[in-house]
Scaffold this active site. Structure first.
Site, PDB file in Angstrom:
ATOM      1  N   ASP A 102       0.813  -1.213   0.000  1.00  0.00           N
ATOM      2  CA  ASP A 102       0.000   0.000   0.000  1.00  0.00           C
ATOM      3  C   ASP A 102       0.848   1.266   0.000  1.00  0.00           C
ATOM      4  O   ASP A 102       0.535   2.239  -0.699  1.00  0.00           O
ATOM      5  CB  ASP A 102      -0.981   0.007   1.173  1.00  0.00           C
ATOM      6  CG  ASP A 102      -0.300  -0.178   2.520  1.00  0.00           C
ATOM      7  OD1 ASP A 102       0.870  -0.561   2.557  1.00  0.00           O
ATOM      8  OD2 ASP A 102      -0.970   0.051   3.548  1.00  0.00           O
ATOM      9  N   GLN A 165      -6.738   7.877  17.514  1.00  0.00           N
ATOM     10  CA  GLN A 165      -7.809   6.881  17.470  1.00  0.00           C
ATOM     11  C   GLN A 165      -8.063   6.307  18.862  1.00  0.00           C
ATOM     12  O   GLN A 165      -9.214   6.123  19.270  1.00  0.00           O
ATOM     13  CB  GLN A 165      -7.440   5.772  16.487  1.00  0.00           C
ATOM     14  CG  GLN A 165      -7.351   6.225  15.044  1.00  0.00           C
ATOM     15  CD  GLN A 165      -6.790   5.144  14.136  1.00  0.00           C
ATOM     16  OE1 GLN A 165      -6.814   3.975  14.457  1.00  0.00           O
ATOM     17  NE2 GLN A 165      -6.262   5.561  12.981  1.00  0.00           N
ATOM     18  N   GLY A 264      -4.340   9.625   4.797  1.00  0.00           N
ATOM     19  CA  GLY A 264      -5.432  10.251   5.518  1.00  0.00           C
ATOM     20  C   GLY A 264      -5.000  11.428   6.369  1.00  0.00           C
ATOM     21  O   GLY A 264      -5.749  12.400   6.536  1.00  0.00           O
TER      22      GLY A 264
END
Length: 304
Positions: A102, A165, A264
């Site tokens: 990725d 998070q 992100g």
């Protein structure tokens, strides 16, 4: 994983192996192939030769027959959809092997060359180089040579937005990520430099408790509001990025005029501003969906 499989007898009848993206391509096309960027993250590849490292494979006691086929460099046009799948979906098409790692796909979509930060749950900071760097200094600083699209992705893993998070979850998901960033901007003032890469932050039962403990130990103000906790994390991440960039420049001997951020985290303007101040040079943001964009670019390149 392969060593575990060997220890439990799972490799005795195995003729070959594939990683998940390669298995998906095999399932669709019936063609077996190893992909270079993903293979480079196994620790089993010779960084310079870009082939399986037989010395390491032998030392680990892994069957050499599993590594008979060398990794292919993307993009690779494997073949057409298998006939049974083509019948099910109602069409046929080529099956392509892009940069299946990725981060490799994300870096292929950088808007400019130079130092980059792939910013997400975890952060990866590095630069694209023509050749790997395997010096003791690179090893000591925990940089690695992963395969890129025609380059070496010389990079270091750093803590990322995982801590935010954890904070969001610990606060009962009462705040969105955007709200936490806004509160951090409004309430943050102290220049925190938490050891965000420390083991205590990898899987904290309470990220706030870990932050409290480190602040008390170092004589810093202990955060008391969601915004102050978020600011402490963002400020500390920015300093961690700055430290990694200094290491990158010292090891490569290069000076990078800017830092390009993709992923992100590129959407987090507050963190980007803190990073820009910490590194003392411009931050350039790329696509938050850089992995998907790089994948598309690889598909296009396969037809050029």
């Amino acid at each position: 994983q392969l060593c575990w499989d060997r220890a439990h007898g799972r490799l005795e009848g195995a003729a070959d192996f594939r990683r998940r993206p390669e298995y998906l391509s095999f399932y669709l096309s019936g063609v077996k192939a190893h992909e270079y960027t993903n293979a480079s993250s196994t620790g089993l590849l010779d960084a310079r030769a870009k082939t399986w490292d037989t010395e390491i494979i032998t030392a680990l006691g892994l069957p050499e027959r599993l590594f008979a086929a060398q990794p292919q460099r993307p993009p690779v046009k494997l073949g057409r959809l298998k006939e049974d799948i083509a019948r099910q979906v109602g069409f046929s098409c080529n099956v392509l092997l892009p940069a299946t790692h990725d981060t490799a796909s994300a870096i292929a979509a950088l808007p400019q060359k130079g130092a980059y930060l792939s910013s997400g749950t975890w952060s990866l900071l590095g630069a694209e180089l023509p050749e790997p760097i395997t010096t003791p200094a690179a090893r000591a600083a925990n940089f690695t040579n992963e395969g890129g699209v025609g380059t070496i992705r010389f990079l270091k893993n750093i803590m990322g937005l995982w801590l935010v998070q954890c904070l969001k979850r610990e606060l009962g998901d009462r705040y969105s990520f955007a709200q936490l960033a806004g509160l951090a901007r409004a309430e943050g003032s102290f220049d925190y430099r938490l050891d965000v890469n420390g083991p205590q932050y990898l899987a904290p039962r309470s990220v706030m408790a870990e932050i409290d403990g480190e602040c008390r130990q170092k004589g810093w103000p202990v955060p008391s509001t969601p915004g102050e906790y978020a600011h402490a994390i963002y400020q500390s991440l920015a300093h961690a990025y700055a430290a990694a960039l200094q290491e990158l420049e010292a090891i490569t001997g290069e000076s990078f005029p800017a830092l390009c951020i993709v992923g992100g985290g590129a959407n987090n303007t507050y963190l980007n501003e803190l990073t820009e101040r910490a590194i003392g040079r411009p931050v350039v943001t790329g696509s938050p969906e850089a992995t998907a964009l790089g994948n598309i670019l690889m598909q296009e390149a396969a037809y050029v």
